[in-house]
Scaffold this motif. Structure first.
Motif, PDB file in Angstrom:
ATOM      1  N   ALA A  57      12.095  -4.711 -18.850  1.00 33.83           N
ATOM      2  CA  ALA A  57      10.931  -5.515 -19.334  1.00 33.83           C
ATOM      3  C   ALA A  57       9.965  -5.987 -17.543  1.00 33.83           C
ATOM      4  O   ALA A  57       8.536  -5.889 -17.395  1.00 33.83           O
ATOM      5  CB  ALA A  57      10.543  -6.509 -19.908  1.00 33.83           C
ATOM      6  N   LEU A  60       9.509  -3.648 -14.640  1.00 34.19           N
ATOM      7  CA  LEU A  60       8.545  -2.864 -14.994  1.00 34.19           C
ATOM      8  C   LEU A  60       7.426  -3.022 -15.440  1.00 34.19           C
ATOM      9  O   LEU A  60       5.457  -2.448 -15.756  1.00 34.19           O
ATOM     10  CB  LEU A  60       8.441  -2.029 -16.473  1.00 34.19           C
ATOM     11  CG  LEU A  60       9.825  -0.726 -16.773  1.00 34.19           C
ATOM     12  CD1 LEU A  60       9.721  -0.190 -18.196  1.00 34.19           C
ATOM     13  CD2 LEU A  60      10.136   0.251 -16.048  1.00 34.19           C
ATOM     14  N   ARG A  61       7.057  -4.565 -14.809  1.00 30.58           N
ATOM     15  CA  ARG A  61       5.550  -4.796 -14.374  1.00 30.58           C
ATOM     16  C   ARG A  61       4.415  -4.015 -13.698  1.00 30.58           C
ATOM     17  O   ARG A  61       3.818  -4.674 -13.472  1.00 30.58           O
ATOM     18  CB  ARG A  61       5.418  -5.974 -14.513  1.00 30.58           C
ATOM     19  CG  ARG A  61       6.180  -6.671 -15.383  1.00 30.58           C
ATOM     20  CD  ARG A  61       5.629  -8.972 -15.114  1.00 30.58           C
ATOM     21  NE  ARG A  61       6.952  -9.434 -15.798  1.00 30.58           N
ATOM     22  CZ  ARG A  61       6.225 -11.575 -15.855  1.00 30.58           C
ATOM     23  NH1 ARG A  61       5.395 -11.912 -15.056  1.00 30.58           N
ATOM     24  NH2 ARG A  61       6.695 -12.113 -17.790  1.00 30.58           N
ATOM     25  N   CYS A  63       4.120  -0.513 -12.724  1.00 32.61           N
ATOM     26  CA  CYS A  63       3.486   0.193 -13.840  1.00 32.61           C
ATOM     27  C   CYS A  63       2.591   0.006 -14.786  1.00 32.61           C
ATOM     28  O   CYS A  63       2.613  -1.588 -15.233  1.00 32.61           O
ATOM     29  CB  CYS A  63       5.199   1.022 -14.420  1.00 32.61           C
ATOM     30  SG  CYS A  63       5.785   1.228 -13.287  1.00 32.61           S
ATOM     31  N   THR A  65      -0.091   0.040 -18.082  1.00 35.02           N
ATOM     32  CA  THR A  65       0.426   0.375 -19.505  1.00 35.02           C
ATOM     33  C   THR A  65      -0.458   1.777 -20.397  1.00 35.02           C
ATOM     34  O   THR A  65      -0.241   1.189 -20.988  1.00 35.02           O
ATOM     35  CB  THR A  65       0.637  -0.645 -20.041  1.00 35.02           C
ATOM     36  OG1 THR A  65      -0.863  -1.459 -19.862  1.00 35.02           O
ATOM     37  CG2 THR A  65       1.551  -1.201 -19.229  1.00 35.02           C
ATOM     38  N   ASN A  66      -1.354   1.594 -19.352  1.00 36.31           N
ATOM     39  CA  ASN A  66      -2.339   2.606 -20.357  1.00 36.31           C
ATOM     40  C   ASN A  66      -2.783   3.616 -19.590  1.00 36.31           C
ATOM     41  O   ASN A  66      -3.852   4.143 -19.110  1.00 36.31           O
ATOM     42  CB  ASN A  66      -3.568   1.751 -20.352  1.00 36.31           C
ATOM     43  CG  ASN A  66      -4.472   1.376 -18.906  1.00 36.31           C
ATOM     44  OD1 ASN A  66      -3.424   1.674 -18.424  1.00 36.31           O
ATOM     45  ND2 ASN A  66      -5.020   0.679 -19.286  1.00 36.31           N
ATOM     46  N   HIS A  88      10.386   2.498 -26.253  1.00 38.65           N
ATOM     47  CA  HIS A  88       9.234   1.711 -26.164  1.00 38.65           C
ATOM     48  C   HIS A  88       8.571   1.794 -25.002  1.00 38.65           C
ATOM     49  O   HIS A  88       7.297   1.171 -25.124  1.00 38.65           O
ATOM     50  CB  HIS A  88       9.413  -0.134 -24.996  1.00 38.65           C
ATOM     51  CG  HIS A  88      11.343  -0.647 -25.178  1.00 38.65           C
ATOM     52  ND1 HIS A  88      10.955  -1.212 -26.697  1.00 38.65           N
ATOM     53  CD2 HIS A  88      12.530  -0.188 -25.335  1.00 38.65           C
ATOM     54  CE1 HIS A  88      12.104  -2.054 -27.836  1.00 38.65           C
ATOM     55  NE2 HIS A  88      13.147  -0.943 -26.914  1.00 38.65           N
ATOM     56  N   TRP A  89       7.779   2.781 -24.212  1.00 44.19           N
ATOM     57  CA  TRP A  89       6.495   3.449 -23.827  1.00 44.19           C
ATOM     58  C   TRP A  89       6.392   5.027 -23.779  1.00 44.19           C
ATOM     59  O   TRP A  89       6.308   5.968 -23.238  1.00 44.19           O
ATOM     60  CB  TRP A  89       7.099   3.327 -22.377  1.00 44.19           C
ATOM     61  CG  TRP A  89       7.398   1.693 -21.448  1.00 44.19           C
ATOM     62  CD1 TRP A  89       8.112   0.398 -22.094  1.00 44.19           C
ATOM     63  CD2 TRP A  89       6.385   1.301 -20.717  1.00 44.19           C
ATOM     64  NE1 TRP A  89       7.891  -0.121 -21.079  1.00 44.19           N
ATOM     65  CE2 TRP A  89       6.359   0.172 -19.880  1.00 44.19           C
ATOM     66  CE3 TRP A  89       5.254   1.718 -19.823  1.00 44.19           C
ATOM     67  CZ2 TRP A  89       6.026  -0.480 -19.130  1.00 44.19           C
ATOM     68  CZ3 TRP A  89       5.068   1.142 -19.318  1.00 44.19           C
ATOM     69  CH2 TRP A  89       5.176   0.230 -18.344  1.00 44.19           C
ATOM     70  N   ALA A  92       3.406   6.173 -23.161  1.00 39.15           N
ATOM     71  CA  ALA A  92       2.482   6.568 -21.939  1.00 39.15           C
ATOM     72  C   ALA A  92       3.492   7.620 -21.513  1.00 39.15           C
ATOM     73  O   ALA A  92       4.855   8.452 -21.883  1.00 39.15           O
ATOM     74  CB  ALA A  92       3.227   5.060 -20.914  1.00 39.15           C
TER      75      ALA A  92
END
Length: 246
Positions: A57, A60-61, A63, A65-66, A88-89, A92
């Motif tokens: 987690a 992945l900050r 990257c 999220t949208n 969890h993604w 995406a």
């Protein structure tokens, strides 16, 4: 970025037979862990699934999220991060490439994700074609018997690889140095400032340090100047749009 300065520090990198030898020792270390514990967190030298996912987690900050993106997972092991992303993604659109020195690790990753064309695994240290982002979890932490000097040259080399392979940003985690004590046995521990300076001065990246997630470690997020400018521009445009919609 000052090329002269980068050339003057080339002695701090491992090249040729040196990097091949260190990588062979790292590969054999993790191959032994996998043979002992299988495709589990302990098989890649982490203690449990909970902390492994917590580290994912933080990495992945770097990257979005949208928005769709491509991602290289350097030292991917048996593909645990790929599994985490699928779970969890899932909203995406991510093009995932896992890279590992161990052919057996790569084989386990392919076995876990046999039918997803957006998830690939290759054996090696790096690749020529860059992705948007590169992450690495734990590959800097175990010195496998090398001296501190040699290991820090290895870390510099791997960070340069991550820089070359990432178009937008990269993220890597390190164990925190316990005060003024010496290195605790085979583990490599350091301070955030050391590698933040390296990434800023040698690689020209903008750095964010994340160290508030309850583990004795920190995560270094390194972004390109263009990524920072683009993000600032998007925030500015959003603010203007919000103002006109009042």
């Amino acid at each position: 970025m000052r090329q002269a300065k980068r050339r003057s520090n080339s002695a701090n990198l491992l090249t040729g037979a040196e990097i091949d030898f260190v990588c062979a020792q790292v590969r054999d270390y993790y191959a032994a862990k996998l043979a002992s514990y299988g495709a589990t967190p302990r098989g890649v030298d982490w203690s449990c699934t909970t902390t492994q996912r917590l580290r994912f987690a933080q990495l992945l900050r770097i990257c979005p999220t949208n928005a769709p993106f491509s991602l290289i997972d350097l030292g991917c092991g048996y593909g645990a991060l790929a599994t985490f992303l699928v779970k969890h993604w899932s909203a995406a659109r991510i093009e995932y490439l896992g890279i590992d020195l161990s052919s057996e690790m790569v084989r386990r990753g392919r076995r876990r994700h046999p039918d997803d064309c957006r998830v690939r695994f290759v054996v090696g240290r790096n690749v020529l074609e860059p992705s948007d982002y590169v992450v690495a979890s734990g590959i800097m932490n175990v010195m496998v018997g090398f001296s501190l000097l040699t290991w820090e040259r290895f870390v510099s080399t791997m960070l340069l690889d991550m820089h070359r392979m990432s178009k937008v940003g990269f993220a890597v985690n390190f164990l925190k140095k316990p005060g003024q004590k010496s290195q605790p046995g085979p583990l490599y521990c350091t301070t955030p400032g050391k590698w933040a300076r390296f990434c800023e001065q040698e690689l020209g990246r903008s750095i964010e340090i994340v160290d508030d997630y309850g583990l004795r470690e920190f995560t270094l997020l390194a972004r390109t100047a263009n990524a920072i400018s683009d993000a600032t521009g998007r925030m500015s445009r959003c603010g203007k749009q919000a103002g006109t919609n009042k």
